[in-house]
Design an enzyme around this catalytic site. Structure first.
Site, short mmCIF file in Angstrom:
data_model
loop_
_atom_site.label_atom_id
_atom_site.label_comp_id
_atom_site.label_asym_id
_atom_site.label_seq_id
_atom_site.Cartn_x
_atom_site.Cartn_y
_atom_site.Cartn_z
N ARG A 100 -16.32 -0.46 17.17
CA ARG A 100 -14.86 0.03 17.39
C ARG A 100 -15.06 1.45 17.89
NH1 ARG A 100 -12.51 1.44 13.33
NH2 ARG A 100 -13.62 0.83 11.77
N TYR A 159 -16.04 -5.89 22.65
CA TYR A 159 -16.37 -5.95 21.29
C TYR A 159 -15.25 -6.33 20.41
CZ TYR A 159 -17.05 -4.53 16.44
OH TYR A 159 -17.21 -4.62 15.01
N LYS A 213 -6.95 -5.16 14.11
CA LYS A 213 -6.69 -3.80 13.66
C LYS A 213 -5.62 -3.20 14.64
CE LYS A 213 -10.47 -3.66 11.03
NZ LYS A 213 -10.34 -3.59 9.61
N HIS A 232 -5.11 -1.81 4.96
CA HIS A 232 -6.60 -2.07 5.18
C HIS A 232 -7.01 -2.69 3.91
CE1 HIS A 232 -10.54 -0.85 6.70
NE2 HIS A 232 -10.31 -2.17 6.95
N SER A 289 -15.56 0.90 5.29
CA SER A 289 -16.52 0.10 5.61
C SER A 289 -17.75 0.36 4.82
CB SER A 289 -17.00 0.19 7.05
OG SER A 289 -15.77 0.62 7.75
N CYS A 308 -18.28 -0.48 1.87
CA CYS A 308 -18.23 -0.48 0.28
C CYS A 308 -18.03 -1.72 -0.43
CB CYS A 308 -17.24 0.79 0.00
SG CYS A 308 -17.50 2.34 0.68
N ASP A 325 -9.63 -8.52 4.57
CA ASP A 325 -9.53 -7.33 5.46
C ASP A 325 -8.20 -6.45 5.38
OD1 ASP A 325 -10.98 -5.34 7.08
OD2 ASP A 325 -10.27 -6.36 8.78
N ARG A 329 -21.87 -9.74 13.89
CA ARG A 329 -20.63 -10.14 13.10
C ARG A 329 -20.52 -11.71 13.28
NH1 ARG A 329 -16.70 -6.53 11.08
NH2 ARG A 329 -17.32 -4.36 11.96
C1 OXD Z 1 -13.58 -3.01 10.03
C2 OXD Z 1 -13.65 -4.26 10.29
O1 OXD Z 1 -14.30 -2.07 11.30
O2 OXD Z 1 -13.03 -4.91 9.42
O3 OXD Z 1 -13.04 -2.09 9.35
O4 OXD Z 1 -14.07 -4.81 11.43
MN MN Z 2 -11.91 -3.54 8.06
#
Ligand code: OXD
Ligand code: MN
Length: 587
Positions: free
Chosen positions: A71, A199, A208, A228, A250, A252, A279, A372
């Protein structure tokens, strides 16, 4: 062939077609035949590589451009009319100026390609929670990924009928030029525009862009919340399932917590965990005055490296069929995939994420650290039966968390909802690059929403406070930190499945079954309240992880005050007062 007579949709698709000038326009009906045909085309051009049908049925490998693997927060914009409505944590540009800039970039950007029209739903189609979107894209990878991550096709057009109530999304790979890459949200127009990227996080616009940035604004205006957060159901030995939501930045352990496997001693007693989401959570006030959550997605867009049979067997199992892998290692011997942390046997005859011959002994990484998997939620062995439900699940606890070597204790409970909002607003996480034993660089990430809040963060906090006032039975709010270390930098808490021990205390607090002691920062478990049976954690270590260092916390307060200052008048009074209360208690 157009699949709808909805004039709003047709007019907009026609306008975007005139702008981007694709060779053809293909409406996605969501049928397996149509998707199969697209897979065939993507294989013929090299956009997708079909993997071993016996070992990984229905799975494909995709590689994004080497300059396009994450991102791009620096190029992500919230273009509300007024800059102060985007707030200090978002990039902003005047909408008219941004539209003009983008239209120039999109001009003719799809020449020589097809434009796909994807009707999609965030949430179970036809449910009260569901919201619809149309994404236009020139990428087959996007079509096939959206078919996993969301519900797509005719049912959405049927639900929409003649309505103009949908989110417009335009995506073009264009030339993948990083200098002209933009991910832009126009919250006042319900419009998203993404260009020059391929991406996932930048181009799967349901995720998102819609389900967090645009939806957070819709939630503010319509009395709900887009967060989130993971959603986890915990079944106790009595067969009762209680639900928690968790917001973590992220790296964590969010997906790991969402798919937690109870420690053996717990499993034997009958504890089970159910994944509702990993997520994103959309939260609404139920008729019973509680907060109810759904996961608006239909799949997992998970980070591959580190996912193993040990760390997260449920996530790994979810990737065994109908999955798209991006930027992982291609094992040429058996046409499967691999990534760092999957196991200790890297393939010898393999290509790296860049598609180059890869020698696992030369010290280079084979998979990109942000590689991913895009896997259907239905594949997950512990997917909750409520995943497809129309009402969502009632939330007993909200858990915030970050990675802090020293400051935050293993767990603490806020005194009430407003204090809980304060706890979420001061969330911070250390950069994972921190050297052993050293304190990392702290980045503030309120409610783990810093990159995803579609409006002024100060107003967002006020929305949280207002929502609490509307809930007669709000969830209790907690903060956890799985990452406390000793002075040598060793983690003190085992984490993973053992985190259930902490969640057990959290849920016990929600139902009046567990005790606590009040500290300066909130309520903490008393010694003995966290079940340590079957771990090597001693009661002394637990006491250390639960300790609150007042000096560190007073330093922390200074950082919070500085952080809050940028919000000026938009900082809710309630939060300023909570900060004062904390400082007074610590002094
Ligand atoms: C992020 C994802 O970047 O979930 O938070 O991909
Ligand atoms: Mn996320």
């Amino acid at each position: 062939m157009k699949l709808t007579s909805n004039e709003h949709i047709i007019k907009w698709v026609d306008e975007m077609t005139a702008l981007c000038r694709p060779d053809e326009v293909v409406w996605i009906d969501g049928s397996e035949e149509q998707l199969e045909e697209l897979r065939r085309v993507a294989m013929s051009t090299g956009e997708m590589i079909k993997l071993n049908e016996e070992k990984l049925p229905g799975c494909y490998l995709h590689r994004s451009d080497v300059n396009d693997v994450a991102r791009v927060e620096g190029r992500t914009f919230i273009c509300s009319k007024r800059q102060e409505d985007a707030g200090p944590t978002n990039n902003w540009m005047d909408p008219a100026e941004m539209y003009a800039k983008l239209y120039e970039i999109y001009d003719g950007s799809m020449k020589g390609r097809a434009m796909y029209v994807i009707p999609y739903s965030m949430g179970v189609v036809g449910s009260d929670f569901a919201k619809y979107g149309i994404e236009l894209t020139d990428s087959i990878y996007v079509v096939l990924s959206m078919a996993i991550m969301t519900r797509i096709g005719m049912p959405i057009l049927n639900e929409l009928g003649d309505s103009a109530d949908y989110i417009k999304g335009l995506h073009s790979k264009a030339e993948l030029d990083p200098e002209k890459r933009y991910i832009v949200h126009f919250p006042e127009d319900n419009t998203i525009m993404s260009v020059n990227s391929g991406y996932g996080g930048n181009v799967l616009l349901g995720k998102k862009c819609f389900a967090l940035r645009i939806a957070s604004v819709l939630g503010r205006d319509e009395d709900w919340m887009a967060e989130h957060m993971l959603i986890l159901g915990v079944e106790n030995p009595q067969g009762e399932i209680r639900y928690v939501c968790g917001a973590f930045p992220s790296a964590c352990g969010k997906t790991n917590l969402a798919m937690l496997i109870p420690p053996e001693a717990y499993r034997e007693k009958g504890w089970k965990c159910w994944t509702v989401g990993d997520d994103i959570a959309w939260l609404r006030i139920g008729a019973d005055g509680r907060l109810w959550a759904v996961n608006p997605e239909n799949g997992f867009f998970g980070v591959a490296p580190g996912t193993s049979n040990k760390s997260n067997p449920n996530a790994l199992a979810a990737t065994k069929k109908n999955t798209i892998f991006t930027n992982v290692v291609h094992n040429l011997d058996d046409n499967t995939v691999w990534w760092e942390g999957m196991d200790k046997n890297p393939p010898r005859n393999a290509e790296s994420w860049k598609g180059e011959k890869w020698d696992c002994t030369d010290g280079s990484k084979g998979a990109h650290p942000n590689s991913r998997f895009t896997a259907p939620a239905a594949n997950c062995p512990c997917i909750s039966p409520e995943f497809e439900g129309k009402t969502g699940v009632p939330i007993s606890a909200i858990i915030f968390g970050g990675r802090r070597a020293k400051t935050a204790p293993l767990v603490y409970q806020s005194r009430d909802w407003d204090h809980g909002v304060f706890v979420g607003s001061i969330m911070a996480s250390e950069t994972t690059a921190a050297a052993v034993g050293q304190v990392g660089v702290v980045r503030r990430d309120p409610m783990a929403m810093r990159p995803f809040c579609g409006y002024n963060m100060g107003d967002y906090w006020q929305h949280w406070i207002d929502m609490g006032n509307k809930l007669s039975d709000p969830p209790k709010i907690f903060n956890v930190n799985w990452f406390r270390t000793d002075d040598e930098g060793n983690f003190l808490w085992p984490g993973f499945g053992d985190n259930l021990r902490v969640v057990e205390w959290i849920l016990g607090r929600c139902f009046g079954e567990k005790d606590a002691v009040e500290t300066e920062i909130g309520f903490e478990p008393k010694p003995g309240d966290i079940n340590l049976e079957g771990t090597d954690v001693s009661p002394e270590t637990l006491a250390e992880i639960l300790s609150v260092d007042k000096e560190l916390w007073l330093e922390e307060c200074k950082g919070i005050r500085e952080y809050y200052a940028q919000f000026g008048e938009r900082l809710p009074e309630v939060l300023a007062k909570e900060l004062e209360k904390l400082e007074t208690a610590l002094k």
